[in-house]
Design a protein around this motif. Sequence first.
Motif, PDB file in Angstrom:
ATOM      1  N   PRO A   1      -5.510  -6.508   7.062  1.00 28.43           N
ATOM      2  CA  PRO A   1      -4.023  -5.355   6.527  1.00 28.43           C
ATOM      3  C   PRO A   1      -3.411  -4.663   7.955  1.00 28.43           C
ATOM      4  CG  PRO A   1      -6.457  -4.626   7.951  1.00 28.43           C
ATOM      5  CD  PRO A   1      -6.408  -5.573   7.736  1.00 28.43           C
TER       6      PRO A   1
ATOM      7  N   SER B   1      -1.378  -3.189  11.020  1.00 24.44           N
ATOM      8  CA  SER B   1      -1.525  -2.356  11.066  1.00 24.44           C
ATOM      9  C   SER B   1      -1.230  -1.338  10.504  1.00 24.44           C
ATOM     10  CB  SER B   1      -0.365  -1.768  12.596  1.00 24.44           C
ATOM     11  OG  SER B   1       0.780  -2.800  12.221  1.00 24.44           O
TER      12      SER B   1
ATOM     13  N   PRO C   1      -6.746   1.270   8.339  1.00 25.27           N
ATOM     14  CA  PRO C   1      -7.496   0.040   8.448  1.00 25.27           C
ATOM     15  C   PRO C   1      -8.704  -1.296   8.031  1.00 25.27           C
ATOM     16  CG  PRO C   1      -8.212   2.559   7.825  1.00 25.27           C
ATOM     17  CD  PRO C   1      -7.161   1.874   7.978  1.00 25.27           C
ATOM     18  N   ASN C   2      -8.158  -1.514   7.087  1.00 24.71           N
ATOM     19  CA  ASN C   2      -9.402  -2.677   6.311  1.00 24.71           C
ATOM     20  C   ASN C   2      -8.066  -2.684   5.467  1.00 24.71           C
ATOM     21  OD1 ASN C   2     -10.101  -0.263   3.470  1.00 24.71           O
ATOM     22  ND2 ASN C   2     -11.088   0.609   5.062  1.00 24.71           N
ATOM     23  N   LEU C   3      -8.665  -4.184   4.644  1.00 25.82           N
ATOM     24  CA  LEU C   3      -7.220  -4.397   3.565  1.00 25.82           C
ATOM     25  C   LEU C   3      -7.739  -3.665   2.269  1.00 25.82           C
ATOM     26  CD1 LEU C   3      -6.084  -6.786   3.374  1.00 25.82           C
ATOM     27  CD2 LEU C   3      -7.519  -7.837   1.460  1.00 25.82           C
ATOM     28  N   ALA C   4      -8.823  -3.087   1.594  1.00 27.61           N
ATOM     29  CA  ALA C   4      -8.981  -2.469   0.105  1.00 27.61           C
ATOM     30  C   ALA C   4      -7.991  -0.983   0.568  1.00 27.61           C
ATOM     31  CB  ALA C   4     -10.587  -1.973  -0.176  1.00 27.61           C
ATOM     32  N   SER C   5      -7.426  -0.218   2.098  1.00 32.12           N
ATOM     33  CA  SER C   5      -7.064   1.038   1.759  1.00 32.12           C
ATOM     34  C   SER C   5      -5.611   0.845   2.566  1.00 32.12           C
ATOM     35  CB  SER C   5      -7.373   1.914   2.869  1.00 32.12           C
ATOM     36  OG  SER C   5      -7.343   1.410   3.779  1.00 32.12           O
ATOM     37  N   VAL C   6      -4.825  -0.251   2.163  1.00 27.44           N
ATOM     38  CA  VAL C   6      -3.563  -0.555   1.968  1.00 27.44           C
ATOM     39  C   VAL C   6      -2.683  -0.496   0.735  1.00 27.44           C
ATOM     40  CG1 VAL C   6      -1.332  -2.478   2.392  1.00 27.44           C
ATOM     41  CG2 VAL C   6      -3.777  -2.969   4.004  1.00 27.44           C
TER      42      VAL C   6
ATOM     43  N   GLU D   1      -7.892 -11.493   3.816  1.00 23.06           N
ATOM     44  CA  GLU D   1      -8.633 -11.268   4.928  1.00 23.06           C
ATOM     45  C   GLU D   1      -9.584 -13.022   4.786  1.00 23.06           C
ATOM     46  OE1 GLU D   1      -9.559  -7.504   6.206  1.00 23.06           O
ATOM     47  OE2 GLU D   1     -10.982  -7.673   4.242  1.00 23.06           O
TER      48      GLU D   1
ATOM     49  N   SER E   1     -13.183 -13.798   4.649  1.00 23.28           N
ATOM     50  CA  SER E   1     -14.455 -12.814   4.503  1.00 23.28           C
ATOM     51  C   SER E   1     -15.670 -13.470   4.658  1.00 23.28           C
ATOM     52  CB  SER E   1     -14.752 -12.029   3.232  1.00 23.28           C
ATOM     53  OG  SER E   1     -13.995 -13.295   1.970  1.00 23.28           O
TER      54      SER E   1
ATOM     55  N   ARG F   1      -6.106  -9.099  -2.423  1.00 27.13           N
ATOM     56  CA  ARG F   1      -5.015  -8.173  -3.442  1.00 27.13           C
ATOM     57  C   ARG F   1      -3.840  -9.010  -3.935  1.00 27.13           C
ATOM     58  NH1 ARG F   1      -5.318  -1.909  -0.492  1.00 27.13           N
ATOM     59  NH2 ARG F   1      -4.672  -2.175  -3.252  1.00 27.13           N
TER      60      ARG F   1
END
Length: 267
Positions: A158, A160, A163-168, A191, A193, A201
């Motif tokens: 992600p 900056s 915090p993580n890819l899911a929250s972008v 990313e 894994s 995503r």
Amino acid sequence: MHFTKHHGLGNDFLVALEANNGPLSSGPELARSLCDRHTGIGADGLIWGAAAPDADVAFRLHNADGTEAEISGNGLRCLAQAWLRSANRSDGQVSVATPGGVRQAIATSSDDPATLTVCVEMGPVGAGPELPAVIGELGIDQAMSASVGNPHVVLLGPGSLAPNLASVDLIKVGRRVESAVPGGANVHLIEQSGEDRLVMRPWERGVGITEACGSGATVAAWVARSWGLVGDTVVVSMPGGEVTVELGLHSASLIGPATYVADVETH
């Protein structure tokens, strides 16, 4: 008209075959109407399967917003399944004429009678559009564009952004990057894994966030290999599920499911 509905890991399509409908007259207005999830049947795109002189069937795709897409990995798998069903076959090889040339699809049956596993020849992976300056403004760690006939921008996240890819906020990122590329582009956050594994995503041009993008997974694997993150066989996990991408020196193949949903008649 007679359609069948299919999906590849939740990326869903309406398919109309010329063999079942006679000569087809495709257009953006019909695609927008039928693909609308509130007032139509609902789908990410409308695929026209026309007769082809050099292949079993010709592929043409309108996205849900009516724009035309050059190719679709999930769409090719769904068209192959629709063509096989119309021929009363549950497996076998289908040659598909696309704007980028003829592609081969090889389908095998699965434990689910509605689902086939289809390996699609995606063809050569080439250079994509010029990267827009907005990518740097978004704080992306690394980015590259590539094409399998349609344009993609792959973002290593992600960064900056979150915090993580899911929250972008993919709606914000996807819209900004797509609109900054002349003619638009598909935009994918990825990313690593695990060994030879990616999480992706997808944001698809003309649709928005989707459950999966087959051509995007193909390009993402290609780009990730160029970055040294993965090898020649890559599993790409998306919200709708996983596909496998097999990378050669100059071309790639995509392996994943195609699932029949329903037959649809419109008047």
